[in-house]
Write a protein that holds these residues in place. Sequence first.
Motif, PDB file in Angstrom:
ATOM      1  N   SER A  67       1.211  -1.183   0.326  1.00 14.65           N
ATOM      2  CA  SER A  67       0.063   0.385   0.294  1.00 14.65           C
ATOM      3  C   SER A  67       1.266   1.116   0.258  1.00 14.65           C
ATOM      4  O   SER A  67       2.069   1.063   0.212  1.00 14.65           O
ATOM      5  N   GLN A  68       0.511   2.475  -0.335  1.00 18.58           N
ATOM      6  CA  GLN A  68       1.412   4.084  -0.416  1.00 18.58           C
ATOM      7  C   GLN A  68       0.444   4.625  -0.117  1.00 18.58           C
ATOM      8  O   GLN A  68      -0.137   5.624  -0.368  1.00 18.58           O
ATOM      9  N   ARG A  69      -0.241   4.209   1.500  1.00 18.52           N
ATOM     10  CA  ARG A  69      -1.003   5.560   2.055  1.00 18.52           C
ATOM     11  C   ARG A  69      -0.097   6.216   3.068  1.00 18.52           C
ATOM     12  O   ARG A  69       1.045   6.207   3.306  1.00 18.52           O
ATOM     13  N   ILE A 164      -5.535  -5.123   7.243  1.00 17.42           N
ATOM     14  CA  ILE A 164      -6.304  -4.104   5.901  1.00 17.42           C
ATOM     15  C   ILE A 164      -7.349  -3.809   5.984  1.00 17.42           C
ATOM     16  O   ILE A 164      -7.909  -2.836   5.640  1.00 17.42           O
ATOM     17  N   TYR A 168      -8.825  -0.750   3.504  1.00 20.44           N
ATOM     18  CA  TYR A 168      -9.616  -1.235   2.017  1.00 20.44           C
ATOM     19  C   TYR A 168     -11.006  -2.564   2.770  1.00 20.44           C
ATOM     20  O   TYR A 168     -10.867  -3.517   2.632  1.00 20.44           O
TER      21      TYR A 168
END
Length: 752
Positions: A67-69, A164, A168
């Motif tokens: 993820s790239q949050r 997760i 999401y």
Amino acid sequence: MLAMIKVKDAYDYDTFHPNSEKSYRILTNLNRKNGEHFLCASSPLPLATYLKNNYNAVDKSTSVFFSQREVTIDEKKLSAKEAFVDADFYNIFGFTLKSGSPAIKSQTAVLTAETAERFFGKQNPIGHTITIGKSVGFIVTGVLSKPAGPSHLTFDLLASTSSIALLYQDRANQEWSDEAAAYTYVQLKPSASKEVLTNILKNVSKQVNTIIAPSGESFAFDIQPLDKISPGSIPLYNITNEPILPNLVIFGLIGFSMLLLAFFNYVNLTLARSLDRAREVGIRKVAGALKRHLIFQFLNESVLVAIFAFCLAYLQLRLISSLPAVNRLIGNAAQDKALWLYFVLFTILTGLFAGWIPAKVLSSFQPVRVLKGKFNTKLFGGVGLRKTLTVIQFATSLVAIVTLVIFYRQSVYMATADYGFERQGILNIDLPANSYEKTATAFSTVPGIEDVAATSDLLGFSGGDGKFIKQEKVGDSLHAAYFAVTPSFVKSMGIELIAGENLPNATSASGSRFALINEQAVSSLKFKTPFEATGKTIWLNDSTSYTVAGVIKDFHYASFLRPINPLILVNKVDEFRTMSVKVAKGAEGTIIPNLEKAWKKIYPNQPFKADWFDKQLYDQHLHKDDLMFIGLLTFMALSIACLGLLGMVIYTTKNREKEVGIRRVMGAKVVQVIATISKEFVTLLLISVCIGLPIGFFVGKQFLQQYAYRIPVNFWLLAASASGLLLLGALTIGWQTYRTALTNPAKSLRTE
């Protein structure tokens, strides 16, 4: 040296993991109903748990979900790459903890040493809370040590897999149908073999295919040993950070070609001095020296030359290490003792190989013939070895020149081409998460602003996010590029609407359920016309329906590497990452300071980062670092070739000094003497052009094949490259022959 660093580094990946010989990555062979096949490095998210729970041969298994949050720490927002993993990850891989404990429980995280320093400075991060995404807090439980070597897995922090679903929600059910969801790794028990895992995956494939049958797709799982992931020898979709073997081969060939030129040059120049060394050889043999003694002497000389060259190469490497391309390549090579041992051994071997031909040739001279001056060094059926090497050198240099010119022209083409959207007068500003509306309100009052818009990704770069769309809920899906944009973005960027209406403002949930698609999507979704598509429902990733508000004209939303494929634009406020501000003409000089003042009022702790879109596209596609590096290699190749030619010209003119003197006495003009001496060398250059141009043309065409939209390789491009080579060669030849032609005949003939 650079090539050896690159190659060795690729084979050093993932060598520090325990039991790597029993560990494997699961690959997914995706088969679509339309006959398309995709071999992916990724796999469905539930696969790891399923394998561990149902098969005794599997000792450990883990999934890695990336993820790239954005991460928020004390109101400071920072970019980060997250990897969500479970407990088995810490046992399969050799990433060790410097302090603290693994992130096993929900909403816990472990930071890398670099990330810990970037986030918290010298402060101990354990026990602190970081916020990933909008509002999900994670407690830092540990800090990782610096890895013992490079890995195909790169991340800034590790978070628990159980978290997760908090970030999401669409992953909460862990759908089997998404082959790109995660990366699955298994470690077998000592008694289990590779064949056992292969049979297990065949059974799993059959079971999974019954679950995803309604999607019209099927999976076939395969394995890849963990210690064989790098370098990547098979083409995979969704690869991680491993070097690719084809790129490695190309880089190795460049390095080998450079060394080969130097190898040829040494042989060429050494044989060019054969007249001077021949009498030495004859006298030594008369004095009792054996052939092996002479070979040993000449090999010693070549090894010494190679060692001096190695020292010079090291100094040059230090000088160019500031170039970004070189700096990234070198990395931690200075601390790699084994690599330096390879360098030294390779240098000695290079000296031995380069010196072998001259040693054999020179040591074979017969004393009687040598001392009478009756000998030659022609090999290969009467063709002079030195001439052959010169032709090879210049042909290789011409291939490098043609490739560099094609690369440069393709880069300029991509950097300056019309992408089908507005790039002038657009200022792009990085946005914190969920801040568009507040920022847009503040910026709209700044003088010189014509319009404010936002997007999830920049156009003309990577092509946005990837989604699957289809016309019916049950049916074949097709891959589409996905961007979240504001309705004003379409107008600001000059994107042409050819049917229907623009996106509505997403003031409610219903407002965000409309989409724009491009002409390519209309065709791929089997709509007859853009007007027919308007108002129809399409499905995104099998789960979300959108109404087609309108159809936009095709444009290059990605780089020219990719063809124009289906595109979908939606209005989702929570996905905006970049604000695109349209600036009025004449306001370019003052707009950035004014916007920064407005920014500081609403984000006093956030850095203001703004770039002109036109400059971003230009810098992204011109590849300045790569051009500089390839240009450096080409310059070195040309220098070596010209030095080799110069050595041969000096040798020839020295032997023809008396001939030149006689010609001058008999009335020959300087120009005639230059033409007579140069004719042989110009012929060699022309032969090099005849050999190098077709090869350069082929290599350039092969290089351009990777681009969907590319420049033509026309006659003028090839002619310009050949002319440049001929000019350098002519200057090298002309200067020395001109000096020889001006020699006073009385000096060269006074001993006759």
